[in-house]
Design a protein around this motif. Structure first.
Motif, PDB file in Angstrom:
ATOM      1  N   TYR B 147       0.830  -1.213   0.000  1.00 29.62           N
ATOM      2  CA  TYR B 147       0.000   0.000   0.000  1.00 29.62           C
ATOM      3  C   TYR B 147       0.860   1.256   0.000  1.00 29.62           C
ATOM      4  CZ  TYR B 147      -4.692  -1.755   0.181  1.00 29.62           C
ATOM      5  OH  TYR B 147      -5.876  -2.310  -0.171  1.00 29.62           O
ATOM      6  N   PHE B 148       1.897   1.216   0.844  1.00 29.63           N
ATOM      7  CA  PHE B 148       2.785   2.380   0.897  1.00 29.63           C
ATOM      8  C   PHE B 148       3.379   2.647  -0.491  1.00 29.63           C
ATOM      9  CE2 PHE B 148       7.124   4.010   1.218  1.00 29.63           C
ATOM     10  CZ  PHE B 148       6.893   5.206   1.873  1.00 29.63           C
ATOM     11  N   SER B 149       3.894   1.597  -1.123  1.00 26.37           N
ATOM     12  CA  SER B 149       4.549   1.777  -2.420  1.00 26.37           C
ATOM     13  C   SER B 149       3.562   2.239  -3.481  1.00 26.37           C
ATOM     14  CB  SER B 149       5.196   0.473  -2.869  1.00 26.37           C
ATOM     15  OG  SER B 149       6.023  -0.015  -1.863  1.00 26.37           O
ATOM     16  N   LEU B 150       2.350   1.691  -3.415  1.00 22.84           N
ATOM     17  CA  LEU B 150       1.330   2.074  -4.387  1.00 22.84           C
ATOM     18  C   LEU B 150       0.997   3.559  -4.260  1.00 22.84           C
ATOM     19  CD1 LEU B 150      -0.482   0.882  -6.562  1.00 22.84           C
ATOM     20  CD2 LEU B 150      -2.248   0.631  -4.844  1.00 22.84           C
ATOM     21  N   MET B 151       0.902   4.039  -3.023  1.00 22.53           N
ATOM     22  CA  MET B 151       0.590   5.458  -2.827  1.00 22.53           C
ATOM     23  C   MET B 151       1.733   6.332  -3.303  1.00 22.53           C
ATOM     24  SD  MET B 151      -1.539   5.663   0.680  1.00 22.53           S
ATOM     25  CE  MET B 151      -1.716   4.075   1.396  1.00 22.53           C
ATOM     26  N   VAL B 152       2.958   5.864  -3.065  1.00 26.10           N
ATOM     27  CA  VAL B 152       4.109   6.621  -3.568  1.00 26.10           C
ATOM     28  C   VAL B 152       4.017   6.704  -5.095  1.00 26.10           C
ATOM     29  CG1 VAL B 152       6.602   6.600  -3.851  1.00 26.10           C
ATOM     30  CG2 VAL B 152       5.607   6.060  -1.642  1.00 26.10           C
ATOM     31  N   LEU B 153       3.678   5.570  -5.717  1.00 28.90           N
ATOM     32  CA  LEU B 153       3.552   5.550  -7.176  1.00 28.90           C
ATOM     33  C   LEU B 153       2.490   6.544  -7.636  1.00 28.90           C
ATOM     34  CD1 LEU B 153       4.280   4.176  -9.885  1.00 28.90           C
ATOM     35  CD2 LEU B 153       2.420   2.587  -9.458  1.00 28.90           C
ATOM     36  N   GLY B 154       1.338   6.534  -6.958  1.00 32.76           N
ATOM     37  CA  GLY B 154       0.260   7.454  -7.318  1.00 32.76           C
ATOM     38  C   GLY B 154       0.713   8.900  -7.223  1.00 32.76           C
ATOM     39  N   LEU B 155       1.426   9.220  -6.145  1.00 32.90           N
ATOM     40  CA  LEU B 155       1.897  10.594  -5.965  1.00 32.90           C
ATOM     41  C   LEU B 155       2.881  10.974  -7.066  1.00 32.90           C
ATOM     42  CD1 LEU B 155       2.293  10.742  -2.094  1.00 32.90           C
ATOM     43  CD2 LEU B 155       0.637  11.946  -3.493  1.00 32.90           C
ATOM     44  N   VAL B 156       3.783  10.035  -7.414  1.00 31.47           N
ATOM     45  CA  VAL B 156       4.776  10.330  -8.443  1.00 31.47           C
ATOM     46  C   VAL B 156       4.091  10.583  -9.784  1.00 31.47           C
ATOM     47  CG1 VAL B 156       6.595   9.301  -9.843  1.00 31.47           C
ATOM     48  CG2 VAL B 156       6.727   9.181  -7.369  1.00 31.47           C
ATOM     49  N   PHE B 157       3.108   9.750 -10.112  1.00 32.60           N
ATOM     50  CA  PHE B 157       2.380   9.961 -11.366  1.00 32.60           C
ATOM     51  C   PHE B 157       1.687  11.318 -11.372  1.00 32.60           C
ATOM     52  CE2 PHE B 157       2.377   5.343 -12.521  1.00 32.60           C
ATOM     53  CZ  PHE B 157       2.886   5.535 -13.789  1.00 32.60           C
ATOM     54  N   SER B 158       1.155  11.702 -10.215  1.00 28.78           N
ATOM     55  CA  SER B 158       0.449  12.980 -10.174  1.00 28.78           C
ATOM     56  C   SER B 158       1.409  14.143 -10.411  1.00 28.78           C
ATOM     57  CB  SER B 158      -0.297  13.154  -8.856  1.00 28.78           C
ATOM     58  OG  SER B 158       0.555  13.665  -7.877  1.00 28.78           O
ATOM     59  N   ILE B 159       2.676  13.973 -10.023  1.00 29.24           N
ATOM     60  CA  ILE B 159       3.651  15.033 -10.296  1.00 29.24           C
ATOM     61  C   ILE B 159       3.960  15.070 -11.767  1.00 29.24           C
ATOM     62  CG2 ILE B 159       5.934  15.939  -9.818  1.00 29.24           C
ATOM     63  CD1 ILE B 159       6.201  13.951  -7.663  1.00 29.24           C
ATOM     64  N   ALA B 160       4.121  13.870 -12.345  1.00 33.82           N
ATOM     65  CA  ALA B 160       4.513  13.794 -13.745  1.00 33.82           C
ATOM     66  C   ALA B 160       3.506  14.540 -14.601  1.00 33.82           C
ATOM     67  CB  ALA B 160       4.620  12.340 -14.169  1.00 33.82           C
ATOM     68  N   LEU B 161       2.261  14.552 -14.183  1.00 30.46           N
ATOM     69  CA  LEU B 161       1.217  15.170 -14.995  1.00 30.46           C
ATOM     70  C   LEU B 161       0.831  16.555 -14.513  1.00 30.46           C
ATOM     71  CD1 LEU B 161      -0.848  11.943 -15.272  1.00 30.46           C
ATOM     72  CD2 LEU B 161       0.563  12.966 -17.029  1.00 30.46           C
ATOM     73  N   ALA B 162       1.441  16.988 -13.407  1.00 27.69           N
ATOM     74  CA  ALA B 162       1.106  18.320 -12.910  1.00 27.69           C
ATOM     75  C   ALA B 162       1.738  19.350 -13.837  1.00 27.69           C
ATOM     76  CB  ALA B 162       1.655  18.498 -11.500  1.00 27.69           C
ATOM     77  N   SER B 163       1.138  20.537 -13.876  1.00 26.29           N
ATOM     78  CA  SER B 163       1.735  21.562 -14.719  1.00 26.29           C
ATOM     79  C   SER B 163       2.877  22.208 -13.954  1.00 26.29           C
ATOM     80  CB  SER B 163       0.690  22.601 -15.088  1.00 26.29           C
ATOM     81  OG  SER B 163       0.109  23.125 -13.932  1.00 26.29           O
ATOM     82  N   GLY B 164       3.822  22.787 -14.666  1.00 24.85           N
ATOM     83  CA  GLY B 164       4.900  23.503 -14.015  1.00 24.85           C
ATOM     84  C   GLY B 164       6.022  22.593 -13.566  1.00 24.85           C
TER      85      GLY B 164
END
Lengths: 153, 501
Positions: B147-164
């Motif tokens: 679960y911890f790793s999955l959430m880290v993955l989710g957060l990383v993906f959200s950065i990859a797609l964030a603007s700026g």
């Protein structure tokens, strides 16, 4: 490349948050060890990372040879009037009740625009206040009465 | 046949008159507010969130989902008629949609968007129903480390797609995680970052934070800008697409649906990425690709289908794993927690009515959208013309009343004020708000799983890389971070977001 005020400010903000939260975690909370973690360990680790990111962001912003042109100023007018409106709601909601408080805060908020005139604003606030009272107190049954404790004594 | 019996449960929930009504109200309000200029889907959901607190959990989530795709659709209406994308995912629709409107073909453009969304919604609903169950079974084998790793993955993906900038997005995640930890520590009972305020012992009020960040700060931003010069609303004319239009719409809609469904499942993905990718792909593969940019119907049908499909399949990780893949699902998870339901793989067995009811309601909601939008388009156009002078005080009143109603107390409103200002500062410094909110929601969950994983392993940090699933997830996260930091990709990525803004 220009020196970016935005990047430097963003970096400074991250550094400030990192320091503030790091200080509270390290000195106000039990940090513990990895084997037996205290409530302070996870936030302390995050604060250190945040501090590091802040440094990197600020450093990136400093990479440049000339100063960027000054950015637009702070829009004090909307900031003040809108914050005043929300704070007034918090202060007076229960004493005044739904109708008067909605009237008050929409009237205050409408002056966040420079062009607003008093009479149209009064009229509009009255309409919104009646609309919200009908919708929320009567329609959705929110427990905030139309007139508050001030009018009932 | 289990699939059919599950859908039957769903239909029996949605067919209840009250739930049908909530679905209708959600779709209707979502469209109405989504159409209003300067109010995006996030602000819409945040603002209407408190209205759902009094409902049953099923009613609440059905209504919220309705608000979501209603506002999504409302956004594309303004994109076509006024070249004002209500939200990022309808930005590409403005390109060909507005051109079509200029040529007097606004009607077929709106119809293409509606039909594309409906087809995509139907396919995506079936996909969610089929995929969610096996994923849930997989999720039951997850230990805290996964679960911890999955959430880290989710957060990383959200950065990859964030603007700026990537770095600033990372910073915003850490800040969100930190603020999310406010309140009483569940293991030791120690209070953290509460500054002695008893009201903060239960943590910051999520609704106040979200409404402040997306509702209040948006108003300050709009008022600080120059008075916008709004273009005239294009005339609509006949809604019916010609036979030629209909023929040309089919393939793009199907391609958009397929791409959107796929990309929506990615953590951090969802509607935005789906619409951009499908527009680009359509330009390459469509026989009419060279016309795109000058009012080709493909340029409306494909991205609109894709963003709707993506919006719906982004519910898959939320429903089966309890992990939000974008800000909208994060808001809905927040609402579920307030309703006393812990999102995660348990929901499907513990609350089958809620789970299947939501899935079926997605499809019913899409049908309502089709029925609601095309005939009522004239009314939505009227709404478009409400001046901002009237809108923003009304929005402020809604925000205050909504946040007050959470616990009938004033304290959350002070939080609303503070986070409204903070949200404005973040936006001014080009710090994306989406990673912050994701971090804020995930903060307590990620810490809990981290601590539990280490408790089980006896303080051995290697547990995250020796368990194969966990290691795989973390490796994917690292690869994603490396890929988006590569100079070539970085430039491409910045180009995309420049185009968007």
């Amino acid at each position: 490349m220009t020196v970016s005020r935005k990047e430097i400010s963003a970096g400074a903000m991250f550094i400030a948050f990192g320091l503030a939260y790091g200080y509270q975690s390290a000195f106000g909370l039990q940090v513990g060890t990895v084997r037996n973690m205290g409530p302070g360990l996870f936030p302390l680790a995050l604060s250190i990372i945040l501090f590091g990111i802040g440094l990197a962001v600020a450093f990136n912003g400093l990479q440049g040879d000339r100063l960027a042109s000054k950015s637009a100023g702070i829009p004090w007018r909307p900031i003040c009037f809108i914050s005043a409106a929300t704070v007034c709601f918090a202060l007076f909601a229960t004493t005044l009740g739904m109708l008067p408080v909605t009237f008050l805060i929409t009237f205050i908020a409408s002056f966040a625009r420079k062009q607003t005139r008093v009479l149209p604003a009064l009229f509009m606030s009255a309409c919104i206040a009646v609309f919200c009272s009908l919708l929320f107190t009567y329609g959705l049954g929110l427990p905030l009465p139309v007139f508050g404790s001030l009018f009932r004594s | 046949m289990e699939f059919l019996s599950n859908l039957a449960i769903g239909f029996s929930v949605v067919a209840q008159p009250t739930n049908l009504l909530y679905c209708f109200i959600g779709v209707f309000l979502g469209t109405a507010i989504g159409v209003l200029p300067g109010v995006g889907p996030l602000a819409t959901i945040a603002m209407l969130l408190p209205m759902t607190f009094g409902l049953s959990p099923e009613g609440a989530i059905i209504m919220l989902a309705g608000i979501y795709y209603g506002s999504q659709y409302g956004g594309s209406t303004t994109a076509i008629l006024m070249k004002l994308p209500g939200e990022a995912s309808s930005v590409v629709t403005t390109i060909d949609g507005y051109q079509m409107a200029q040529k007097g073909r606004a009607g077929p453009a709106l119809a293409a968007a509606a039909i594309g969304s409906f087809v995509a919604g139907t396919v995506a609903t079936v996909l969610v129903a089929v995929v969610a169950t096996p994923l849930t079974l997989l999720a039951f084998q997850f230990s805290p480390a996964e679960y911890f790793s999955l959430m880290v993955l989710g957060l990383v993906f959200s950065i990859a797609l964030a603007s700026g900038s990537l770095l600033k997005a990372l910073g915003m995640i850490c800040l969100g995680l930190l603020l999310g930890l406010t309140g009483t520590d569940i293991y030791t009972g120690a209070t953290r970052f509460t500054y002695g305020l008893r009201e903060l012992f239960d943590g910051l009020e999520f609704t106040a934070v979200a409404v402040g960040m997306f509702g209040i700060s948006e108003i300050i931003r709009n008022l600080a800008g120059k008075d916008e010069l709004r273009g005239p609303v294009a005339r609509i004319g006949s809604l019916w697409p010609t036979r030629e239009d209909r023929r040309r719409m089919i393939a793009p809609i199907l391609r958009g649906t397929a791409l959107g469904s796929l990309l929506g499942v990615l953590p951090g993905g969802g509607a935005l990425l789906a619409s951009f990718v499908s527009y680009t792909v359509e330009k390459k593969v469509s026989p009419h690709g060279h016309e795109m940019g000058n009012g080709a119907i493909e340029g409306v049908a494909a991205p609109e289908a894709a963003n709707n499909a993506g919006a719906q399949t982004s519910f898959i990780p939320m429903l089966s794993l309890g992990i939000p893949s974008n800000v909208v699902t994060a808001l809905i998870i927040g609402a579920l927690i307030i309703q006393g339901i812990v999102p995660g793989p348990g929901v499907i067995s513990k609350n089958p009515e809620l789970f299947w009811g939501l899935i079926v309601s997605m499809w019913v909601g899409n049908m309502m959208l089709l029925a609601l939008n095309l005939p009522l388009i004239g009314m939505w156009v009227k709404l478009l013309q409400i001046p901002y002078t009237i809108l923003f005080p009304l929005i402020i009143a809604f925000c205050c009343i909504g946040v007050f109603s959470i616990g009938n107390s004033s304290f959350p409103i002070y939080q609303l004020t503070i986070f409204g200002l903070l949200g404005y500062v973040f936006a001014r410094l080009d710090c994306d708000l989406a990673p912050f909110i994701l971090g804020f929601i995930l903060g307590p969950m990620i810490e809990e799983n981290f601590r539990r994983a280490l408790l089980i392993s006896g303080g051995d940090l290697s547990v995250f890389v020796t368990r194969p699933i966990s290691a795989g997830l973390l490796a994917t996260a690292v690869i994603a971070l490396v890929v988006v930091s590569l100079p070539f990709i970085k430039r491409k990525r910045e180009d995309i977001f420049v185009e968007e803004s």
